[in-house]
Design a protein around this motif. Structure first.
Motif, PDB file in Angstrom:
ATOM      1  N   MET A   1       0.838  -1.176   0.000  1.00 59.37           N
ATOM      2  CA  MET A   1       0.000   0.000   0.000  1.00 59.37           C
ATOM      3  C   MET A   1       0.886   1.244   0.000  1.00 59.37           C
ATOM      4  SD  MET A   1      -2.827   1.131   2.805  1.00 59.37           S
ATOM      5  CE  MET A   1      -4.337   0.859   1.923  1.00 59.37           C
ATOM      6  N   LEU A   2       0.514   2.244  -0.782  1.00 54.90           N
ATOM      7  CA  LEU A   2       1.266   3.488  -0.838  1.00 54.90           C
ATOM      8  C   LEU A   2       0.929   4.358   0.359  1.00 54.90           C
ATOM      9  CD1 LEU A   2       0.817   4.398  -4.600  1.00 54.90           C
ATOM     10  CD2 LEU A   2       2.891   3.579  -3.507  1.00 54.90           C
ATOM     11  N   ALA A   3       1.944   4.961   0.926  1.00 53.84           N
ATOM     12  CA  ALA A   3       1.718   5.889   2.037  1.00 53.84           C
ATOM     13  C   ALA A   3       1.286   7.230   1.473  1.00 53.84           C
ATOM     14  CB  ALA A   3       2.990   6.041   2.858  1.00 53.84           C
ATOM     15  N   ARG A   4       0.428   7.916   2.184  1.00 53.78           N
ATOM     16  CA  ARG A   4       0.004   9.248   1.752  1.00 53.78           C
ATOM     17  C   ARG A   4       1.214  10.172   1.801  1.00 53.78           C
ATOM     18  NH1 ARG A   4      -4.512  12.552   1.169  1.00 53.78           N
ATOM     19  NH2 ARG A   4      -5.879  10.806   1.533  1.00 53.78           N
ATOM     20  N   MET A   5       1.489  10.843   0.702  1.00 53.37           N
ATOM     21  CA  MET A   5       2.626  11.740   0.625  1.00 53.37           C
ATOM     22  C   MET A   5       2.193  13.161   0.937  1.00 53.37           C
ATOM     23  SD  MET A   5       5.106  12.461  -2.570  1.00 53.37           S
ATOM     24  CE  MET A   5       6.134  13.899  -2.583  1.00 53.37           C
ATOM     25  N   THR A   6       2.906  13.807   1.817  1.00 53.84           N
ATOM     26  CA  THR A   6       2.669  15.223   2.084  1.00 53.84           C
ATOM     27  C   THR A   6       3.248  15.998   0.921  1.00 53.84           C
ATOM     28  OG1 THR A   6       2.865  14.825   4.438  1.00 53.84           O
ATOM     29  CG2 THR A   6       3.122  17.107   3.687  1.00 53.84           C
ATOM     30  N   PRO A   7       2.492  16.918   0.331  1.00 55.70           N
ATOM     31  CA  PRO A   7       3.032  17.697  -0.786  1.00 55.70           C
ATOM     32  C   PRO A   7       4.317  18.409  -0.380  1.00 55.70           C
ATOM     33  CG  PRO A   7       0.678  18.056  -0.594  1.00 55.70           C
ATOM     34  CD  PRO A   7       1.106  17.284   0.621  1.00 55.70           C
ATOM     35  N   PRO A   8       5.331  18.310  -1.198  1.00 53.15           N
ATOM     36  CA  PRO A   8       6.600  18.954  -0.870  1.00 53.15           C
ATOM     37  C   PRO A   8       6.525  20.471  -1.060  1.00 53.15           C
ATOM     38  CG  PRO A   8       6.711  18.062  -3.071  1.00 53.15           C
ATOM     39  CD  PRO A   8       5.377  17.637  -2.492  1.00 53.15           C
ATOM     40  N   THR A   9       7.469  21.162  -0.492  1.00 57.92           N
ATOM     41  CA  THR A   9       7.614  22.582  -0.776  1.00 57.92           C
ATOM     42  C   THR A   9       8.107  22.709  -2.209  1.00 57.92           C
ATOM     43  OG1 THR A   9       8.128  23.033   1.528  1.00 57.92           O
ATOM     44  CG2 THR A   9       8.814  24.697  -0.089  1.00 57.92           C
ATOM     45  N   VAL A  10       7.503  23.601  -2.949  1.00 60.57           N
ATOM     46  CA  VAL A  10       7.857  23.786  -4.354  1.00 60.57           C
ATOM     47  C   VAL A  10       8.246  25.244  -4.545  1.00 60.57           C
ATOM     48  CG1 VAL A  10       7.043  23.619  -6.741  1.00 60.57           C
ATOM     49  CG2 VAL A  10       6.205  21.994  -5.030  1.00 60.57           C
ATOM     50  N   PRO A  11       9.400  25.499  -5.161  1.00 63.95           N
ATOM     51  CA  PRO A  11       9.786  26.894  -5.416  1.00 63.95           C
ATOM     52  C   PRO A  11       8.721  27.609  -6.251  1.00 63.95           C
ATOM     53  CG  PRO A  11      11.593  25.395  -5.944  1.00 63.95           C
ATOM     54  CD  PRO A  11      10.384  24.550  -5.674  1.00 63.95           C
ATOM     55  N   THR A  12       8.675  28.916  -6.129  1.00 62.60           N
ATOM     56  CA  THR A  12       7.718  29.697  -6.913  1.00 62.60           C
ATOM     57  C   THR A  12       8.352  30.253  -8.186  1.00 62.60           C
ATOM     58  OG1 THR A  12       8.234  31.668  -5.640  1.00 62.60           O
ATOM     59  CG2 THR A  12       6.350  30.340  -4.893  1.00 62.60           C
ATOM     60  N   GLU A  13       9.594  29.916  -8.416  1.00 62.69           N
ATOM     61  CA  GLU A  13      10.291  30.421  -9.603  1.00 62.69           C
ATOM     62  C   GLU A  13      11.302  29.391 -10.074  1.00 62.69           C
ATOM     63  OE1 GLU A  13      11.293  34.690  -9.540  1.00 62.69           O
ATOM     64  OE2 GLU A  13      13.305  34.050 -10.124  1.00 62.69           O
ATOM     65  N   PHE A  14      11.349  29.211 -11.397  1.00 64.55           N
ATOM     66  CA  PHE A  14      12.302  28.302 -12.036  1.00 64.55           C
ATOM     67  C   PHE A  14      12.881  29.006 -13.251  1.00 64.55           C
ATOM     68  CE2 PHE A  14       8.903  25.745 -10.197  1.00 64.55           C
ATOM     69  CZ  PHE A  14       9.600  24.790  -9.465  1.00 64.55           C
ATOM     70  N   ARG A  15      14.044  28.542 -13.672  1.00 65.92           N
ATOM     71  CA  ARG A  15      14.664  29.063 -14.903  1.00 65.92           C
ATOM     72  C   ARG A  15      15.041  27.907 -15.802  1.00 65.92           C
ATOM     73  NH1 ARG A  15      15.319  34.383 -15.185  1.00 65.92           N
ATOM     74  NH2 ARG A  15      15.144  35.506 -13.233  1.00 65.92           N
ATOM     75  N   THR A  16      14.745  28.092 -17.083  1.00 62.70           N
ATOM     76  CA  THR A  16      15.203  27.176 -18.116  1.00 62.70           C
ATOM     77  C   THR A  16      16.274  27.953 -18.890  1.00 62.70           C
ATOM     78  OG1 THR A  16      13.672  27.861 -19.860  1.00 62.70           O
ATOM     79  CG2 THR A  16      12.843  26.246 -18.257  1.00 62.70           C
ATOM     80  N   PRO A  17      16.897  27.363 -19.891  1.00 62.43           N
ATOM     81  CA  PRO A  17      17.929  28.115 -20.624  1.00 62.43           C
ATOM     82  C   PRO A  17      17.458  29.462 -21.179  1.00 62.43           C
ATOM     83  CG  PRO A  17      18.091  25.801 -21.160  1.00 62.43           C
ATOM     84  CD  PRO A  17      16.848  25.961 -20.303  1.00 62.43           C
ATOM     85  N   ARG A  18      16.157  29.559 -21.558  1.00 58.23           N
ATOM     86  CA  ARG A  18      15.689  30.809 -22.164  1.00 58.23           C
ATOM     87  C   ARG A  18      14.524  31.460 -21.448  1.00 58.23           C
ATOM     88  NH1 ARG A  18      13.945  29.449 -27.991  1.00 58.23           N
ATOM     89  NH2 ARG A  18      13.004  27.676 -26.945  1.00 58.23           N
ATOM     90  N   LEU A  19      14.018  30.841 -20.399  1.00 59.63           N
ATOM     91  CA  LEU A  19      12.740  31.287 -19.838  1.00 59.63           C
ATOM     92  C   LEU A  19      12.762  31.398 -18.320  1.00 59.63           C
ATOM     93  CD1 LEU A  19      10.550  28.876 -21.980  1.00 59.63           C
ATOM     94  CD2 LEU A  19      10.963  31.298 -22.432  1.00 59.63           C
TER      95      LEU A  19
ATOM     96  N   ALA B   1      -5.222  31.250  -8.586  1.00 60.84           N
ATOM     97  CA  ALA B   1      -4.106  30.386  -8.980  1.00 60.84           C
ATOM     98  C   ALA B   1      -2.970  30.465  -7.973  1.00 60.84           C
ATOM     99  CB  ALA B   1      -3.618  30.762 -10.379  1.00 60.84           C
ATOM    100  N   ALA B   2      -2.700  31.666  -7.461  1.00 62.36           N
ATOM    101  CA  ALA B   2      -1.641  31.838  -6.458  1.00 62.36           C
ATOM    102  C   ALA B   2      -1.989  31.093  -5.173  1.00 62.36           C
ATOM    103  CB  ALA B   2      -1.409  33.320  -6.178  1.00 62.36           C
ATOM    104  N   GLU B   3      -3.253  31.150  -4.771  1.00 61.46           N
ATOM    105  CA  GLU B   3      -3.693  30.426  -3.569  1.00 61.46           C
ATOM    106  C   GLU B   3      -3.580  28.913  -3.768  1.00 61.46           C
ATOM    107  OE1 GLU B   3      -7.629  31.853  -2.728  1.00 61.46           O
ATOM    108  OE2 GLU B   3      -6.910  33.903  -2.380  1.00 61.46           O
ATOM    109  N   ALA B   4      -3.991  28.422  -4.924  1.00 60.04           N
ATOM    110  CA  ALA B   4      -3.890  26.987  -5.204  1.00 60.04           C
ATOM    111  C   ALA B   4      -2.433  26.542  -5.232  1.00 60.04           C
ATOM    112  CB  ALA B   4      -4.576  26.669  -6.539  1.00 60.04           C
ATOM    113  N   TYR B   5      -1.564  27.405  -5.735  1.00 59.55           N
ATOM    114  CA  TYR B   5      -0.128  27.099  -5.765  1.00 59.55           C
ATOM    115  C   TYR B   5       0.399  26.996  -4.336  1.00 59.55           C
ATOM    116  CZ  TYR B   5       4.555  26.963  -7.801  1.00 59.55           C
ATOM    117  OH  TYR B   5       5.806  26.558  -8.217  1.00 59.55           O
ATOM    118  N   ALA B   6       0.044  27.936  -3.497  1.00 60.86           N
ATOM    119  CA  ALA B   6       0.507  27.930  -2.103  1.00 60.86           C
ATOM    120  C   ALA B   6       0.041  26.675  -1.368  1.00 60.86           C
ATOM    121  CB  ALA B   6       0.021  29.185  -1.383  1.00 60.86           C
ATOM    122  N   ARG B   7      -1.151  26.176  -1.716  1.00 62.09           N
ATOM    123  CA  ARG B   7      -1.682  24.948  -1.096  1.00 62.09           C
ATOM    124  C   ARG B   7      -1.159  23.693  -1.808  1.00 62.09           C
ATOM    125  NH1 ARG B   7      -6.428  28.071  -1.516  1.00 62.09           N
ATOM    126  NH2 ARG B   7      -7.122  26.738  -3.234  1.00 62.09           N
ATOM    127  N   ARG B   8      -0.462  23.889  -2.934  1.00 62.82           N
ATOM    128  CA  ARG B   8       0.077  22.812  -3.766  1.00 62.82           C
ATOM    129  C   ARG B   8      -1.030  21.905  -4.315  1.00 62.82           C
ATOM    130  NH1 ARG B   8       3.229  23.592   0.480  1.00 62.82           N
ATOM    131  NH2 ARG B   8       2.930  21.617   1.542  1.00 62.82           N
TER     132      ARG B   8
END
Length: 189
Positions: free
Chosen positions: A1-19, A66-73
């Motif tokens: 059985m899979l254990a319930r995973m707590t959503p991890p902390t996710v950064p609010t900003e990422f960079r790709t080579p051009r974006l 969308a910002a609120e949903a992001y904060a709640r993951r």
């Protein structure tokens, strides 16, 4: 059985080579309205939310939610900006999240004026790698309308497997009297 995973902390900003990929903020409303409304002729065919022009007030509310949903993951929507963060190019993110598995679906759209430069593929490639390596997703999906050839090229180019074609799965975004098929692509680990 899979254990319930707590959503991890996710950064609010990422960079790709051009974006720059950044979590939405209400102050991004004007940029979103301009990008969406300039792209409505193309977006209408594929996106239910793009049937009418956006208003500034509507965009502010949309981005605040969308910002609120992001904060709640619950939904990790990201706006796609030029590398210097001055021009909005589109939107992407992880949707249909299930942290118990964990898994999610990558979605994307690029403003019409900026299509054809590989931005959607760059974003999807980055989010795929981040999902599998950092978020430890066991499954990443990309879904699209079977008639959306441009969108379907991206998961194929990234090595996703076509899991299914769901026939008569939904109504067409621009014509609720017409049924559409959905393609489901995935990568698993």
């Amino acid at each position: 059985m899979l254990a319930r995973m707590t959503p991890p902390t996710v950064p609010t900003e990422f960079r790709t080579p051009r974006l720059l990929l950044r979590a939405p903020r209400p102050q991004d409303a004007r940029a979103q309205v301009e990008a969406v409304n300039a792209s409505l002729p193309e977006l209408r065919r594929w996106m239910v939310w793009a049937q009418e022009p956006q208003t500034l007030d509507g965009a502010r509310e949309n981005l605040a939610q969308a910002a609120e949903a992001y904060a709640r993951r619950e939904n990790l929507r990201l706006l796609v900006w030029t590398e210097d963060g001055t021009q909005l190019l589109g939107s992407t993110g992880y949707h249909a999240l299930d942290w118990r598995v964990p898994k999610g679906e990558i979605g994307y759209w690029i403003a019409t004026a900026h299509t054809g430069h590989g931005y959607a593929q760059e974003v999807a490639a980055f989010l795929t790698t981040y999902a599998l390596d950092d978020l430890r997703f066991r499954r990443v999906e990309i879904r699209c309308d079977a008639l959306n050839a441009r969108s379907a090229r991206i998961p194929r180019a990234l090595g996703y497997t076509l899991d299914a074609r769901l026939v008569n799965d939904d109504v067409a975004a621009d014509d609720p009297t017409r049924l559409r098929d959905t393609l489901i692509y995935s990568l698993t680990q």
